[in-house]
Design an enzyme around this catalytic site. Structure first.
Site, PDB file in Angstrom:
ATOM      1  N   ARG A 162     -31.680  -8.251  27.780  1.00  0.00           N
ATOM      2  CA  ARG A 162     -30.854  -9.348  27.262  1.00  0.00           C
ATOM      3  C   ARG A 162     -30.257  -9.000  25.900  1.00  0.00           C
ATOM      4  O   ARG A 162     -29.129  -9.411  25.580  1.00  0.00           O
ATOM      5  CB  ARG A 162     -31.648 -10.662  27.191  1.00  0.00           C
ATOM      6  CG  ARG A 162     -30.751 -11.859  26.869  1.00  0.00           C
ATOM      7  CD  ARG A 162     -31.472 -13.174  26.974  1.00  0.00           C
ATOM      8  NE  ARG A 162     -32.613 -13.238  26.079  1.00  0.00           N
ATOM      9  CZ  ARG A 162     -33.523 -14.217  26.086  1.00  0.00           C
ATOM     10  NH1 ARG A 162     -33.409 -15.209  26.946  1.00  0.00           N
ATOM     11  NH2 ARG A 162     -34.522 -14.206  25.249  1.00  0.00           N
ATOM     12  N   TYR A 209     -30.574 -12.037  18.504  1.00  0.00           N
ATOM     13  CA  TYR A 209     -32.017 -11.895  18.314  1.00  0.00           C
ATOM     14  C   TYR A 209     -32.758 -11.996  19.635  1.00  0.00           C
ATOM     15  O   TYR A 209     -32.182 -12.401  20.658  1.00  0.00           O
ATOM     16  CB  TYR A 209     -32.534 -12.942  17.319  1.00  0.00           C
ATOM     17  CG  TYR A 209     -32.652 -14.360  17.867  1.00  0.00           C
ATOM     18  CD1 TYR A 209     -31.523 -15.112  18.153  1.00  0.00           C
ATOM     19  CD2 TYR A 209     -33.901 -14.933  18.114  1.00  0.00           C
ATOM     20  CE1 TYR A 209     -31.637 -16.397  18.661  1.00  0.00           C
ATOM     21  CE2 TYR A 209     -34.019 -16.225  18.610  1.00  0.00           C
ATOM     22  CZ  TYR A 209     -32.882 -16.950  18.883  1.00  0.00           C
ATOM     23  OH  TYR A 209     -32.984 -18.217  19.392  1.00  0.00           O
ATOM     24  N   GLU A 225     -29.956 -27.705  28.371  1.00  0.00           N
ATOM     25  CA  GLU A 225     -31.250 -27.059  28.129  1.00  0.00           C
ATOM     26  C   GLU A 225     -31.899 -27.696  26.913  1.00  0.00           C
ATOM     27  O   GLU A 225     -31.328 -28.587  26.280  1.00  0.00           O
ATOM     28  CB  GLU A 225     -31.083 -25.554  27.929  1.00  0.00           C
ATOM     29  CG  GLU A 225     -30.193 -25.184  26.745  1.00  0.00           C
ATOM     30  CD  GLU A 225     -29.936 -23.691  26.609  1.00  0.00           C
ATOM     31  OE1 GLU A 225     -30.772 -22.888  27.059  1.00  0.00           O
ATOM     32  OE2 GLU A 225     -28.897 -23.332  26.028  1.00  0.00           O
ATOM     33  N   ARG A 237     -16.891  -9.826   2.319  1.00  0.00           N
ATOM     34  CA  ARG A 237     -16.585 -10.959   3.190  1.00  0.00           C
ATOM     35  C   ARG A 237     -15.132 -10.958   3.679  1.00  0.00           C
ATOM     36  O   ARG A 237     -14.197 -10.962   2.878  1.00  0.00           O
ATOM     37  CB  ARG A 237     -16.894 -12.279   2.473  1.00  0.00           C
ATOM     38  CG  ARG A 237     -16.699 -13.494   3.399  1.00  0.00           C
ATOM     39  CD  ARG A 237     -17.122 -14.792   2.747  1.00  0.00           C
ATOM     40  NE  ARG A 237     -17.044 -15.893   3.705  1.00  0.00           N
ATOM     41  CZ  ARG A 237     -15.925 -16.590   3.960  1.00  0.00           C
ATOM     42  NH1 ARG A 237     -14.807 -16.329   3.312  1.00  0.00           N
ATOM     43  NH2 ARG A 237     -15.939 -17.548   4.864  1.00  0.00           N
ATOM     44  N   LYS A 270     -27.459 -14.857  22.920  1.00  0.00           N
ATOM     45  CA  LYS A 270     -28.563 -15.279  22.044  1.00  0.00           C
ATOM     46  C   LYS A 270     -28.233 -14.946  20.591  1.00  0.00           C
ATOM     47  O   LYS A 270     -28.712 -13.952  20.032  1.00  0.00           O
ATOM     48  CB  LYS A 270     -29.871 -14.610  22.492  1.00  0.00           C
ATOM     49  CG  LYS A 270     -31.121 -15.288  21.947  1.00  0.00           C
ATOM     50  CD  LYS A 270     -32.334 -14.900  22.756  1.00  0.00           C
ATOM     51  CE  LYS A 270     -33.630 -15.413  22.173  1.00  0.00           C
ATOM     52  NZ  LYS A 270     -33.764 -16.862  22.146  1.00  0.00           N
TER      53      LYS A 270
HETATM   54  N1  PDD Z   1     -35.744 -19.543  22.163  1.00  0.00           N
HETATM   55  N2  PDD Z   1     -32.678 -21.707  25.606  1.00  0.00           N
HETATM   56  C1  PDD Z   1     -32.525 -21.556  24.280  1.00  0.00           C
HETATM   57  C2  PDD Z   1     -31.404 -22.263  23.613  1.00  0.00           C
HETATM   58  C3  PDD Z   1     -33.417 -20.746  23.546  1.00  0.00           C
HETATM   59  O1  PDD Z   1     -33.259 -20.609  22.217  1.00  0.00           O
HETATM   60  C4  PDD Z   1     -34.493 -20.116  24.218  1.00  0.00           C
HETATM   61  C5  PDD Z   1     -35.479 -19.236  23.498  1.00  0.00           C
HETATM   62  C6  PDD Z   1     -34.617 -20.316  25.615  1.00  0.00           C
HETATM   63  C7  PDD Z   1     -35.729 -19.680  26.407  1.00  0.00           C
HETATM   64  O2  PDD Z   1     -35.526 -18.302  26.556  1.00  0.00           O
HETATM   65  P1  PDD Z   1     -36.754 -17.295  26.707  1.00  0.00           P
HETATM   66  O3  PDD Z   1     -37.528 -17.751  27.884  1.00  0.00           O
HETATM   67  O4  PDD Z   1     -36.112 -15.987  26.921  1.00  0.00           O
HETATM   68  O5  PDD Z   1     -37.560 -17.384  25.428  1.00  0.00           O
HETATM   69  C8  PDD Z   1     -33.684 -21.099  26.265  1.00  0.00           C
HETATM   70  C9  PDD Z   1     -36.626 -18.677  21.405  1.00  0.00           C
HETATM   71  C10 PDD Z   1     -38.028 -18.658  21.909  1.00  0.00           C
HETATM   72  C11 PDD Z   1     -36.511 -19.018  19.921  1.00  0.00           C
HETATM   73  O6  PDD Z   1     -35.389 -19.239  19.505  1.00  0.00           O
HETATM   74  O7  PDD Z   1     -37.513 -19.017  19.202  1.00  0.00           O
END
Ligand code: PDD
Length: 295
Positions: free
Chosen positions: A62, A43, A190, A110, A158
Site C-alpha cells: 500500500r 504513511y 468509513e 515553500r 494514505k
Molecule cells: N488508520 N480508514 C482510514 C481512514 C484509516 O486511517 C485507516 C487506518 C483505516 C484502516 O486501515 P488499516 O486496516 O490498513 O489500518 C481505514 C491508521 C491505523 C492510523 O491512522 O492510525
C-alpha cells in the site's frame, strides 16, 4: 539494547530519520519539509504482536500504491524498510504496539509547484508501545456517532492530511462517544481511522466496496479473506447510516484495533449494548490467522 531515559526518567525511544537511528529528542526534520507545509506525505501503521509485524507485506504494497498515486519516490528498498521496522522493534523492545512510518516528498523552499526528481524524500519511523489485544475497546466495545464526510476526493491514498479525522474524533468525544463514522449522501464511507462493517439481522457481514471514497484497509482485506476461507464471504455493498443503526452488530477494522466491536451508533444500542458474537468470532479469527503470518 535498553531504551535510554530522559532527565525526567521517561523512556526515550530510538527513532529513525533518513538513514540514522537517533534518540527521539535529537530527531530533526526540516521546517521546509513538504509534509509540514502541504501535508505532502504518506504513511503506514503496522502493528506488532509478540515482537512480530502483522500484515507487513500488505502495508509495504500500500505504501507503494500511495507513492505511485502521488508521483512520490521511494528510494529505500522493501528489504531495507523491513529491516528498519525490525531494528526499531528490537531497540525499543516492543512486544505489543505499532510502528509508524512516514514518507514525504522532501524539503524545499515553500512553493506550491515542485520537482519530485530534485527532492530527496524524507523517511521517518517510530514505535509506540501499547496494549492492542486486551483493551477496553475489545472488552466493552465502542460508541460511534455519525458525522458528515467532508474529506477530499482521494481518501484511497494514505496521506498525512488527517485534520478532518482528528477533528471528527474530538467531536465524537465531545458527544460522549469513542469515534465517528463518516457519512456521504446518507451512506457510511468509513470510520475516522478505520473501515466500517455491519452484521445484518440475517447474519450477513457487510462492508462498502473500495473506491476513491475510502482507504483500502489492510485489516479489512485480511479479515475478508479469512472470513471467506471459513465459509462466510463478506458482502461488499453500500449501507446507509439508518441501516447501520438497525443492524444486529457493527464493528471496525484497523491495524491498531484489529476488529473493534461497536455497541451503539448515534445513541442507538446494538447487540444489547455489548460486543456481538459474530464480531468477537471475527476478532478471534483475525488474531489467530494474522499471528500465523506475522514476521
Ligand atoms: N488508520 N480508514 C482510514 C481512514 C484509516 O486511517 C485507516 C487506518 C483505516 C484502516 O486501515 P488499516 O486496516 O490498513 O489500518 C481505514 C491508521 C491505523 C492510523 O491512522 O492510525
Amino acid at each position: 539494547m535498553k531504551p535510554k531515559h530522559s532527565k525526567q526518567g521517561i523512556a526515550m525511544r530510538t527513532v529513525y530519520v533518513n538513514g540514522a537511528y537517533v534518540p527521539e529528542t535529537e530527531a530533526k526534520v526540516s521546517v521546509f519539509d513538504r509534509a509540514f507545509l502541504f501535508g505532502d506525505g504518506i504513511y503506514e501503521v503496522a502493528s506488532v504482536l509478540g515482537g512480530k509485524l502483522i500484515d507487513f507485506p500488505a502495508h509495504i504494497a500500500r505504501l507503494h500504491r500511495s507513492a505511485n498515486e502521488l508521483g512520490m519516490r521511494i528510494d529505500v528498498s522493501d528489504e531495507e524498510i523491513l529491516a528498519i521496522h525490525r531494528e526499531l522493534v528490537s531497540r525499543n523492545e516492543v512486544e505489543e504496539g505499532v510502528v509508524y512510518m512516514q514518507l514525504t516528498r522532501g524539503a524545499v523552499d515553500r512553493d506550491f509547484m515542485f520537482d519530485t526528481e530534485k527532492l530527496k524524500p524524507t523517511l521517518v519511523l517510530f514505535t509506540q508501545t501499547r496494549p492492542l489485544v486486551d483493551t477496553a475497546v475489545a472488552r466493552n466495545g465502542m460508541k460511534i456517532v455519525s458525522i458528515p464526510d467532508l474529506r477530499w476526493g482521494r481518501c484511497d491514498i494514505k496521506t498525512v492530511q488527517l485534520l478532518y479525522p482528528s477533528l471528527g474524533k474530538m467531536e465524537a468525544k465531545s458527544r460522549g462517544a469513542d469515534d465517528a463514522w463518516m457519512v456521504r449522501d446518507g451512506v457510511v464511507t468509513e470510520g475516522t481511522s478505520n473501515n466500517a462493517f455491519i452484521v445484518t439481522k440475517t447474519g450477513a457481514i457487510v462492508t462498502r466496496p473500495l473506491s476513491n471514497a475510502i482507504l483500502p484497509g489492510i485489516t479489512r482485506a485480511a479479515l475478508m479473506s479469512y472470513s471467506t476461507a471459513s465459509g462466510t464471504p463478506v458482502e461488499e455493498r453500500e449501507f446507509t447510516i439508518d441501516e447501520a443503526r438497525e443492524a444486529a452488530e457493527a464493528f471496525i477494522t484497523s491495524a491498531s484495533v484489529f476488529v473493534g466491536p461497536v455497541i451503539s451508533i448515534d445513541g442507538v444500542e446494538l447487540s444489547g449494548g455489548k460486543p456481538g458474537p459474530v464480531t468477537l468470532g471475527l476478532r478471534k479469527t483475525y488474531l489467530e490467522e494474522s499471528l500465523k503470518r506475522a514476521i
